[in-house]
Motif scaffolding. Structure first.
Motif, PDB file in Angstrom:
ATOM      1  N   ARG A  66       0.677  -0.817  -0.145  1.00  0.00           N
ATOM      2  CA  ARG A  66      -0.073   0.533   0.324  1.00  0.00           C
ATOM      3  C   ARG A  66       1.287   0.971  -0.109  1.00  0.00           C
ATOM      4  O   ARG A  66       0.250   2.220   0.167  1.00  0.00           O
ATOM      5  N   LYS A  67       2.399   1.167   0.317  1.00  0.00           N
ATOM      6  CA  LYS A  67       3.471   2.066  -0.018  1.00  0.00           C
ATOM      7  C   LYS A  67       3.025   3.411   1.259  1.00  0.00           C
ATOM      8  O   LYS A  67       3.443   4.560   1.181  1.00  0.00           O
ATOM      9  N   ASP A  68       2.641   2.389   2.695  1.00  0.00           N
ATOM     10  CA  ASP A  68       2.718   3.326   3.848  1.00  0.00           C
ATOM     11  C   ASP A  68       3.745   3.265   4.583  1.00  0.00           C
ATOM     12  O   ASP A  68       4.422   2.713   5.222  1.00  0.00           O
ATOM     13  N   TYR A  69       4.304   4.690   3.805  1.00  0.00           N
ATOM     14  CA  TYR A  69       5.586   5.004   4.333  1.00  0.00           C
ATOM     15  C   TYR A  69       5.636   6.046   4.682  1.00  0.00           C
ATOM     16  O   TYR A  69       6.601   6.958   5.297  1.00  0.00           O
ATOM     17  N   SER A  70       4.315   6.025   5.676  1.00  0.00           N
ATOM     18  CA  SER A  70       4.203   7.832   6.170  1.00  0.00           C
ATOM     19  C   SER A  70       4.916   7.626   8.040  1.00  0.00           C
ATOM     20  O   SER A  70       4.945   7.030   8.446  1.00  0.00           O
ATOM     21  N   LEU A  71       5.310   8.751   8.043  1.00  0.00           N
ATOM     22  CA  LEU A  71       5.840   9.008   9.584  1.00  0.00           C
ATOM     23  C   LEU A  71       5.472   8.198  10.533  1.00  0.00           C
ATOM     24  O   LEU A  71       6.136   7.571  11.393  1.00  0.00           O
ATOM     25  N   ASN A  72       4.119   8.432  11.057  1.00  0.00           N
ATOM     26  CA  ASN A  72       3.566   8.296  11.892  1.00  0.00           C
ATOM     27  C   ASN A  72       3.495   6.509  11.859  1.00  0.00           C
ATOM     28  O   ASN A  72       3.994   5.629  12.695  1.00  0.00           O
ATOM     29  N   LYS A  73       3.538   5.166  10.911  1.00  0.00           N
ATOM     30  CA  LYS A  73       3.686   3.945  10.412  1.00  0.00           C
ATOM     31  C   LYS A  73       5.193   3.920  10.362  1.00  0.00           C
ATOM     32  O   LYS A  73       5.562   2.609  11.937  1.00  0.00           O
ATOM     33  N   ALA A 149      11.043  27.187  -0.440  1.00  0.00           N
ATOM     34  CA  ALA A 149      10.195  25.685   0.548  1.00  0.00           C
ATOM     35  C   ALA A 149       8.522  25.361   0.175  1.00  0.00           C
ATOM     36  O   ALA A 149       8.114  24.797   0.368  1.00  0.00           O
ATOM     37  N   LYS A 150       8.256  25.936  -0.921  1.00  0.00           N
ATOM     38  CA  LYS A 150       6.471  26.324  -1.372  1.00  0.00           C
ATOM     39  C   LYS A 150       6.467  24.988  -2.207  1.00  0.00           C
ATOM     40  O   LYS A 150       4.961  24.678  -1.760  1.00  0.00           O
ATOM     41  N   SER A 151       6.938  24.863  -2.677  1.00  0.00           N
ATOM     42  CA  SER A 151       7.073  23.715  -3.702  1.00  0.00           C
ATOM     43  C   SER A 151       7.525  22.525  -3.595  1.00  0.00           C
ATOM     44  O   SER A 151       9.063  22.733  -3.785  1.00  0.00           O
ATOM     45  N   ILE A 152       7.614  21.375  -2.884  1.00  0.00           N
ATOM     46  CA  ILE A 152       8.623  20.303  -2.824  1.00  0.00           C
ATOM     47  C   ILE A 152       9.018  19.497  -4.135  1.00  0.00           C
ATOM     48  O   ILE A 152      10.242  19.895  -3.584  1.00  0.00           O
ATOM     49  N   SER A 153       8.365  19.348  -4.543  1.00  0.00           N
ATOM     50  CA  SER A 153       8.131  18.981  -6.045  1.00  0.00           C
ATOM     51  C   SER A 153      10.156  20.024  -6.977  1.00  0.00           C
ATOM     52  O   SER A 153      10.417  19.167  -7.488  1.00  0.00           O
ATOM     53  N   THR A 154       9.292  21.153  -7.178  1.00  0.00           N
ATOM     54  CA  THR A 154      10.599  21.905  -7.484  1.00  0.00           C
ATOM     55  C   THR A 154      11.355  21.920  -6.787  1.00  0.00           C
ATOM     56  O   THR A 154      12.553  22.192  -7.208  1.00  0.00           O
ATOM     57  N   PHE A 155      11.319  21.834  -5.400  1.00  0.00           N
ATOM     58  CA  PHE A 155      13.247  22.202  -4.859  1.00  0.00           C
ATOM     59  C   PHE A 155      13.804  20.570  -5.067  1.00  0.00           C
ATOM     60  O   PHE A 155      14.983  20.631  -4.694  1.00  0.00           O
ATOM     61  N   ILE A 156      13.319  19.342  -4.831  1.00  0.00           N
ATOM     62  CA  ILE A 156      13.519  18.393  -4.952  1.00  0.00           C
ATOM     63  C   ILE A 156      14.657  17.985  -6.477  1.00  0.00           C
ATOM     64  O   ILE A 156      15.282  17.601  -6.330  1.00  0.00           O
ATOM     65  N   ASP A 199      10.183   2.963  -4.285  1.00  0.00           N
ATOM     66  CA  ASP A 199       9.045   3.793  -3.762  1.00  0.00           C
ATOM     67  C   ASP A 199       9.049   4.192  -2.417  1.00  0.00           C
ATOM     68  O   ASP A 199       8.432   5.236  -2.147  1.00  0.00           O
ATOM     69  N   PHE A 200       9.889   3.857  -1.139  1.00  0.00           N
ATOM     70  CA  PHE A 200      10.266   4.389  -0.061  1.00  0.00           C
ATOM     71  C   PHE A 200      10.768   5.964  -0.166  1.00  0.00           C
ATOM     72  O   PHE A 200      10.597   6.655   0.357  1.00  0.00           O
ATOM     73  N   GLN A 201      12.048   6.048  -0.992  1.00  0.00           N
ATOM     74  CA  GLN A 201      12.393   7.072  -0.985  1.00  0.00           C
ATOM     75  C   GLN A 201      10.951   7.823  -1.456  1.00  0.00           C
ATOM     76  O   GLN A 201      11.701   9.700  -1.657  1.00  0.00           O
ATOM     77  N   GLY A 202      11.584   7.505  -2.667  1.00  0.00           N
ATOM     78  CA  GLY A 202      10.041   8.203  -3.466  1.00  0.00           C
ATOM     79  C   GLY A 202       8.993   8.994  -2.667  1.00  0.00           C
ATOM     80  O   GLY A 202       9.098  10.189  -2.567  1.00  0.00           O
ATOM     81  N   PHE A 203       8.206   8.199  -1.465  1.00  0.00           N
ATOM     82  CA  PHE A 203       7.834   8.488  -0.747  1.00  0.00           C
ATOM     83  C   PHE A 203       7.758   9.870  -0.089  1.00  0.00           C
ATOM     84  O   PHE A 203       7.292  10.995   0.476  1.00  0.00           O
ATOM     85  N   ILE A 204       8.857   9.788   0.649  1.00  0.00           N
ATOM     86  CA  ILE A 204       9.559  10.620   1.640  1.00  0.00           C
ATOM     87  C   ILE A 204       9.714  11.513   0.816  1.00  0.00           C
ATOM     88  O   ILE A 204       9.919  12.806   1.394  1.00  0.00           O
TER      89      ILE A 204
END
Length: 282
Positions: A66-73, A149-156, A199-204
């Motif tokens: 399920r690609k559940d790599y949330s911080l809480n998990k 930091a407004k757009s994470i995708s642009t920053f990354i 997908d782990f790194q991609g999720f983070i």
């Protein structure tokens, strides 16, 4: 060894040594605990009962369908392992990205956190990556972009454009090692068994929750805390620790880059053993 999480994922861990229980949280994001285990067997296990966990989706642990790599998990996995092992309280040790998990765990489970040992950790990935981009631009002799930091995708995207150029000229790993030959030693350890989920790194790297400023949690943590930094650590930034505000902390800067357990083993070992003796010896 493996244990099964409450959502059915098999997570891998190793145990070695004697003394106070200590869970190690690796960096990456998306790396594993094997290389640290290789070095810490000699450095730490005489006084610490070390538990080396491969985070979900990382190393030898299972991948979440399920690609559940949330911080809480990720934080809950740590607590589930503690309960599984029957440990009342433990020291939480982290390296690099693992620091984010460590401070969130300590904040959520203060009674189970005997102490913190944070080695070369980032608690604000935006700040650490921005440092790498500025340093990289200096090496590449390119104009430093105005960072947002407004757009994470642009920053990354901007971040990885700098990283790729640095790798093309064999300069990127100088951010992590004073002597890049040490990187080759790690590569040998990593040849067999490292099966992290891309997908782990991609999720983070696409998740706003991981790009929060977790230094704001540090002034809420009262557990004895050792902060180890590297004078030449351009992976997280040699001054990144100045943003921390722990209530009960000891800060030690070593003559190393991002991996003092490889590059300055004697001082790394002594720093941790002195901390253990001063804070936890009866």
């Amino acid at each position: 060894m493996k244990f099964k999480t409450n959502d059915g994922l098999d997570l891998y861990f190793d145990i070695g040594g004697k003394g106070i229980p200590c869970i190690f949280l690796h960096g990456g994001p998306g790396y594993w605990s094997k290389s640290f285990h290789h070095y810490s067997k000699v450095l730490l296990e005489k006084k610490l009962n070390m538990i080396y966990l491969d985070q979900r989706g990382c190393g030898r642990s299972g991948h979440s369908l399920r690609k559940d790599y949330s911080l809480n998990k990720l934080v809950n996995d740590i607590e589930e392992l503690r309960v599984f092992l029957g440990i009342n309280e433990w020291i939480v040790m982290a390296h690099s990205f693992g620091g984010i998990l460590a401070v969130n765990y300590a904040n959520q489970y203060p009674e189970q956190t005997k102490g913190l040992i944070l080695s070369n950790v980032t608690l604000n990935m935006y700040d650490s990556f921005a440092h790498q981009m500025k340093k990289g631009s200096e090496i590449l002799r390119t104009e430093i972009k105005e960072l947002s930091a407004k757009s994470i995708s642009t920053f990354i995207e901007d971040y990885f454009s700098v990283v790729v150029k640095l790798m093309e000229i064999n300069q990127y790993f100088n951010f992590q090692y004073v002597d890049v030959a040490n990187k080759r030693a790690i590569d040998i350890i990593d040849e067999i068994g490292l099966n992290s989920d891309p997908d782990f790194q991609g999720f983070i790297f696409s998740s706003e929750e991981f790009f929060q400023d977790f230094t704001t949690l540090t002034n809420q943590i009262s557990s004895p805390t050792l902060v180890i930094t590297g004078a030449y650590d351009d992976a997280v930034g040699p001054s990144h620790h100045k943003l921390f505000g722990f209530k009960n902390s000891t800060e030690v800067m070593l003559a190393s880059a991002h991996h003092p357990y490889i590059e300055n083993q004697s001082e790394y070992k002594n720093t941790i053993m002195n901390f253990i003796d001063s804070k936890f010896s009866k």
